[in-house]
Design a protein around this motif. Structure first.
Motif, PDB file in Angstrom:
ATOM      1  N   SER A 261       0.847  -1.192   0.000  1.00 54.44           N
ATOM      2  CA  SER A 261       0.000   0.000   0.000  1.00 54.44           C
ATOM      3  C   SER A 261       0.882   1.242   0.000  1.00 54.44           C
ATOM      4  O   SER A 261       1.916   1.278   0.655  1.00 54.44           O
ATOM      5  N   LYS A 262       0.437   2.241  -0.743  1.00 52.09           N
ATOM      6  CA  LYS A 262       1.046   3.566  -0.653  1.00 52.09           C
ATOM      7  C   LYS A 262       0.135   4.340   0.289  1.00 52.09           C
ATOM      8  O   LYS A 262      -1.063   4.432   0.063  1.00 52.09           O
ATOM      9  N   VAL A 263       0.737   4.854   1.353  1.00 53.78           N
ATOM     10  CA  VAL A 263      -0.074   5.508   2.370  1.00 53.78           C
ATOM     11  C   VAL A 263       0.458   6.909   2.635  1.00 53.78           C
ATOM     12  O   VAL A 263       1.656   7.130   2.686  1.00 53.78           O
ATOM     13  N   ARG A 264      -0.482   7.854   2.734  1.00 49.89           N
ATOM     14  CA  ARG A 264      -0.128   9.226   3.082  1.00 49.89           C
ATOM     15  C   ARG A 264      -0.663   9.453   4.484  1.00 49.89           C
ATOM     16  O   ARG A 264      -1.862   9.265   4.744  1.00 49.89           O
ATOM     17  N   ILE A 265       0.246   9.821   5.388  1.00 44.57           N
ATOM     18  CA  ILE A 265      -0.133   9.986   6.785  1.00 44.57           C
ATOM     19  C   ILE A 265       0.245  11.375   7.277  1.00 44.57           C
ATOM     20  O   ILE A 265       1.108  12.028   6.711  1.00 44.57           O
ATOM     21  N   LYS A 266      -0.440  11.792   8.331  1.00 43.43           N
ATOM     22  CA  LYS A 266      -0.174  13.103   8.931  1.00 43.43           C
ATOM     23  C   LYS A 266       0.134  12.896  10.406  1.00 43.43           C
ATOM     24  O   LYS A 266      -0.664  12.302  11.141  1.00 43.43           O
ATOM     25  N   ASN A 267       1.296  13.380  10.822  1.00 37.46           N
ATOM     26  CA  ASN A 267       1.684  13.310  12.227  1.00 37.46           C
ATOM     27  C   ASN A 267       0.807  14.295  12.994  1.00 37.46           C
ATOM     28  O   ASN A 267       0.810  15.489  12.728  1.00 37.46           O
ATOM     29  N   GLN A 268       0.052  13.795  13.956  1.00 38.57           N
ATOM     30  CA  GLN A 268      -0.879  14.628  14.714  1.00 38.57           C
ATOM     31  C   GLN A 268      -0.154  15.647  15.594  1.00 38.57           C
ATOM     32  O   GLN A 268      -0.694  16.702  15.874  1.00 38.57           O
ATOM     33  N   ALA A 269       1.068  15.348  16.013  1.00 30.99           N
ATOM     34  CA  ALA A 269       1.809  16.237  16.914  1.00 30.99           C
ATOM     35  C   ALA A 269       2.330  17.475  16.208  1.00 30.99           C
ATOM     36  O   ALA A 269       2.248  18.579  16.728  1.00 30.99           O
ATOM     37  N   ASN A 270       2.864  17.315  14.992  1.00 28.74           N
ATOM     38  CA  ASN A 270       3.476  18.470  14.321  1.00 28.74           C
ATOM     39  C   ASN A 270       2.842  18.818  12.981  1.00 28.74           C
ATOM     40  O   ASN A 270       3.279  19.755  12.317  1.00 28.74           O
TER      41      ASN A 270
ATOM     42  N   VAL B 145       4.634   7.392  22.159  1.00 34.12           N
ATOM     43  CA  VAL B 145       3.539   7.027  21.266  1.00 34.12           C
ATOM     44  C   VAL B 145       3.338   8.153  20.252  1.00 34.12           C
ATOM     45  O   VAL B 145       3.215   9.326  20.615  1.00 34.12           O
ATOM     46  N   LEU B 146       3.325   7.787  18.979  1.00 29.86           N
ATOM     47  CA  LEU B 146       3.050   8.738  17.903  1.00 29.86           C
ATOM     48  C   LEU B 146       1.651   8.478  17.374  1.00 29.86           C
ATOM     49  O   LEU B 146       1.225   7.323  17.271  1.00 29.86           O
ATOM     50  N   LYS B 147       0.950   9.541  17.022  1.00 28.38           N
ATOM     51  CA  LYS B 147      -0.379   9.402  16.439  1.00 28.38           C
ATOM     52  C   LYS B 147      -0.331   9.913  15.008  1.00 28.38           C
ATOM     53  O   LYS B 147       0.093  11.038  14.754  1.00 28.38           O
ATOM     54  N   PHE B 148      -0.746   9.052  14.088  1.00 29.53           N
ATOM     55  CA  PHE B 148      -0.791   9.404  12.676  1.00 29.53           C
ATOM     56  C   PHE B 148      -2.212   9.250  12.157  1.00 29.53           C
ATOM     57  O   PHE B 148      -2.859   8.240  12.411  1.00 29.53           O
ATOM     58  N   GLU B 149      -2.661  10.251  11.410  1.00 29.59           N
ATOM     59  CA  GLU B 149      -3.945  10.145  10.738  1.00 29.59           C
ATOM     60  C   GLU B 149      -3.689   9.610   9.330  1.00 29.59           C
ATOM     61  O   GLU B 149      -2.789  10.078   8.632  1.00 29.59           O
ATOM     62  N   ILE B 150      -4.478   8.624   8.926  1.00 32.54           N
ATOM     63  CA  ILE B 150      -4.338   8.055   7.579  1.00 32.54           C
ATOM     64  C   ILE B 150      -5.109   8.975   6.630  1.00 32.54           C
ATOM     65  O   ILE B 150      -6.340   9.072   6.695  1.00 32.54           O
ATOM     66  N   LEU B 151      -4.390   9.681   5.761  1.00 29.84           N
ATOM     67  CA  LEU B 151      -5.019  10.610   4.831  1.00 29.84           C
ATOM     68  C   LEU B 151      -5.454   9.925   3.542  1.00 29.84           C
ATOM     69  O   LEU B 151      -6.469  10.293   2.961  1.00 29.84           O
ATOM     70  N   ASP B 152      -4.655   8.940   3.104  1.00 31.71           N
ATOM     71  CA  ASP B 152      -4.974   8.285   1.833  1.00 31.71           C
ATOM     72  C   ASP B 152      -4.287   6.924   1.752  1.00 31.71           C
ATOM     73  O   ASP B 152      -3.164   6.760   2.249  1.00 31.71           O
ATOM     74  N   VAL B 153      -4.941   5.972   1.143  1.00 33.61           N
ATOM     75  CA  VAL B 153      -4.391   4.620   0.908  1.00 33.61           C
ATOM     76  C   VAL B 153      -4.599   4.308  -0.568  1.00 33.61           C
ATOM     77  O   VAL B 153      -5.741   4.324  -1.038  1.00 33.61           O
ATOM     78  N   THR B 154      -3.513   4.055  -1.289  1.00 28.95           N
ATOM     79  CA  THR B 154      -3.620   3.735  -2.711  1.00 28.95           C
ATOM     80  C   THR B 154      -2.699   2.572  -3.068  1.00 28.95           C
ATOM     81  O   THR B 154      -1.883   2.143  -2.267  1.00 28.95           O
ATOM     82  N   ARG B 155      -2.862   2.099  -4.284  1.00 31.43           N
ATOM     83  CA  ARG B 155      -1.963   1.089  -4.873  1.00 31.43           C
ATOM     84  C   ARG B 155      -1.690   1.494  -6.309  1.00 31.43           C
ATOM     85  O   ARG B 155      -2.511   2.088  -6.956  1.00 31.43           O
ATOM     86  N   ASP B 156      -0.511   1.106  -6.783  1.00 34.74           N
ATOM     87  CA  ASP B 156      -0.197   1.374  -8.198  1.00 34.74           C
ATOM     88  C   ASP B 156      -0.497   0.161  -9.036  1.00 34.74           C
ATOM     89  O   ASP B 156      -0.397  -0.945  -8.663  1.00 34.74           O
TER      90      ASP B 156
END
Length: 158
Positions: A90-99, A147-158
């Motif tokens: 999976s190609k995943v775009r994530i956002k670090n909730q802390a920064n 503990v890091l918190k990441f929001e999953i912004l997008d999940v794709t495949r090529d």
């Protein structure tokens, strides 16, 4: 006891190419190095001969290890993977909730991981924490610093 490891077509091809190179190029070179050193005289005082024999032993050990890995390698069938969840490949775009920093990763098998090209292993802490998550989910990942918190912004495949 050997472990099954999963590869993309590209990763399996690279493994096979390395194994072929070691067997067909480096193995004959190692034999030639030993022969050249042997021709230089008394083997009991020939450091070059000892070094060539040791190099050959290390090469044979590496070839044996790669043959074992290759024998237990399995090709990942991408057509059978769920595209709505984070899985291997999976190609995943994530956002670090802390920064607020956004990151892009491709999850791959451990043997194909390369952080410089954005490929992280599914066995890494972040990879494990993202597996099975869907777009919009928050992944709480335990790392050595906490503990890091990441929001999953997008999940794709090529």
């Amino acid at each position: 006891m050997s472990n099954v490891s999963y590869y993309t077509a590209e990763g399996l091809k690279k493994l096979k190419e390395e194994l072929d190179y070691l067997k067909n190029v480096m193995r004959p070179k190692a034999s030639q190095d030993i022969a050249d050193a042997r021709d230089k005289g008394d083997l009991s005082e020939n450091a070059e001969y000892d070094a060539a024999k040791e190099a050959q032993g290390l090469l044979e050990m590496r070839i044996s290890k790669l043959e074992d890995i290759y024998a237990n390698a399995r090709l990942i069938d991408e057509s059978q993977l769920d595209t709505s969840k984070v899985l291997v490949l999976s190609k995943v775009r994530i956002k670090n909730q802390a920064n607020g920093m956004e990151l892009n990763y491709t999850l791959v098998a451990e043997s194909e991981a390369d952080l410089k090209s954005g490929k992280i292993s599914v066995t890494s802490p972040i990879g494990k924490g993202l597996l099975g998550k869907s777009k919009g989910d928050i992944a709480e990942i335990t790392v050595p610093n906490g503990v890091l918190k990441f929001e999953i912004l997008d999940v794709t495949r090529d």
